[in-house]
Design an enzyme around this catalytic site. Structure first.
Site, mmCIF file in Angstrom:
data_model
loop_
_atom_site.group_PDB
_atom_site.id
_atom_site.type_symbol
_atom_site.label_atom_id
_atom_site.label_comp_id
_atom_site.label_asym_id
_atom_site.label_seq_id
_atom_site.Cartn_x
_atom_site.Cartn_y
_atom_site.Cartn_z
ATOM 1 N N ASP A 86 41.465 9.411 12.199
ATOM 2 C CA ASP A 86 41.317 8.795 11.518
ATOM 3 C C ASP A 86 41.626 7.389 11.450
ATOM 4 O OD1 ASP A 86 42.511 10.967 10.031
ATOM 5 O OD2 ASP A 86 44.336 9.813 9.443
ATOM 6 N N ASP A 99 41.703 11.533 6.982
ATOM 7 C CA ASP A 99 42.533 10.893 6.080
ATOM 8 C C ASP A 99 41.805 10.746 4.086
ATOM 9 O OD1 ASP A 99 45.195 10.983 5.684
ATOM 10 O OD2 ASP A 99 44.779 9.239 4.642
ATOM 11 N N HIS A 152 42.124 11.494 0.469
ATOM 12 C CA HIS A 152 43.069 11.560 -0.468
ATOM 13 C C HIS A 152 42.216 10.410 -2.395
ATOM 14 C CE1 HIS A 152 46.222 11.443 2.037
ATOM 15 N NE2 HIS A 152 46.000 10.334 2.008
ATOM 16 N N HIS A 159 45.221 4.245 -0.492
ATOM 17 C CA HIS A 159 44.161 4.299 0.759
ATOM 18 C C HIS A 159 43.277 5.370 0.756
ATOM 19 C CE1 HIS A 159 47.933 6.840 2.334
ATOM 20 N NE2 HIS A 159 46.837 6.813 3.236
ATOM 21 N N LYS A 166 40.898 16.092 5.656
ATOM 22 C CA LYS A 166 42.784 16.659 5.494
ATOM 23 C C LYS A 166 42.969 15.802 4.022
ATOM 24 C CE LYS A 166 43.780 14.244 8.755
ATOM 25 N NZ LYS A 166 44.543 12.852 8.217
ATOM 26 N N CYS A 181 49.488 9.969 11.561
ATOM 27 C CA CYS A 181 48.301 11.328 12.111
ATOM 28 C C CYS A 181 48.312 11.526 13.257
ATOM 29 C CB CYS A 181 47.616 11.168 11.230
ATOM 30 S SG CYS A 181 47.563 10.894 9.164
HETATM 31 C C1 VGL Z 1 48.586 7.332 7.726
HETATM 32 C C2 VGL Z 1 49.700 7.341 6.852
HETATM 33 C C3 VGL Z 1 49.775 7.650 5.843
HETATM 34 C C4 VGL Z 1 47.847 8.316 9.713
HETATM 35 C C5 VGL Z 1 47.497 8.460 6.502
HETATM 36 O O1 VGL Z 1 46.014 8.383 8.973
HETATM 37 O O2 VGL Z 1 48.318 7.772 10.240
HETATM 38 N N1 VGL Z 1 49.519 7.063 7.688
HETATM 39 N N2 VGL Z 1 48.340 8.493 5.376
HETATM 40 ZN ZN ZN Z 2 46.953 8.988 3.921
#
Ligand code: VGL
Ligand code: ZN
Length: 203
Positions: A22, A65, A67, A84, A107, A155
């Site tokens: 990420d 990440d 969404h 995010h 993901k 993550c």
């Molecule tokens: C993450 C918070 C929300 C990460 C992803 O990549 O660690 N943290 N979504």
């Molecule tokens: Zn996230």
């Protein structure tokens, strides 16, 4: 301390994969919506590891990440996070300085929740399903993963912890990560949990 070793002990070879978690604008750029303190430095340290890994013939794979605009992951929809890494936006893109030298696993594509690069969870049924990551690693003949990136306490932790039951030996390179630290000390608690799950944390 058990499971903590020096950085120069991390050894890359053809059976090792560096999993870069990420390293996206929303986490790594100070303008990002969920900027993790130190995120830009993490990109620099990840790049150094990517160069070392490639020189040794290791495999490099990235997670992203990813969404939809609405997901129970977000505070506005009942979760805890600011919006995010929405699919197709600047914030979801890998950081422009990140060296990309391998496949990327997204993901959360279907609105699933969870933090791991290996599994996602259906927010309605709570069912867990695998992402393509383990299959990609097995196909590449990988036995060991080194996990770096963002964020240590979400993550990175979930991905490294899931690597063990998936059959890989796993290490986290602490200096190539940074933590959200919603609560002070979340970083050290993440390290303790990883160590207890059989992940080697390298400082
Ligand atoms: C993450 C918070 C929300 C990460 C992803 O990549 O660690 N943290 N979504
Ligand atoms: Zn996230």
């Amino acid at each position: 301390m058990l499971g903590v070793m020096r950085t120069d002990i991390v050894h890359y070879d053809r059976e090792t994969a560096l999993v870069v978690v990420d390293c996206q604008n929303d986490f790594a750029d100070p303008e990002g919506s969920l900027y993790v303190q130190g995120g830009e430095g993490v990109v620099t340290r990840c790049n150094a590891e990517i160069v070392r890994a490639l020189a040794a013939g290791a495999f490099v794979v990235y997670t992203q990440d990813w969404h939809p605009e609405s997901t129970p992951h977000f505070e506005k929809d009942g979760g805890i996070w600011p919006v995010h890494c929405v699919e197709g936006t600047w914030g979801a893109e890998l950081h422009p300085r990140l060296l990309v030298a391998g496949p990327t696993v997204r993901k959360g594509v279907g609105g699933e929740d969870g933090y791991s690069g290996f599994t996602v969870r259906d927010p309605v049924t709570d069912e867990t399903s695998p992402t393509p990551l383990a299959g990609i690693l097995r196909e590449a003949g990988i036995s060991k993963v080194v996990v770096v990136g963002l964020a240590l306490d979400y993550c990175v932790k979930a991905t490294a912890a899931d690597a063990v039951p998936a059959g890989f030996s796993a290490a986290v390179l602490r200096e190539a990560t940074a933590a959200v630290n919603l609560q002070p000390g979340d970083d050290e608690r993440a390290i303790a949990e990883l160590t207890s799950r059989g992940v080697v944390v390298v400082r």
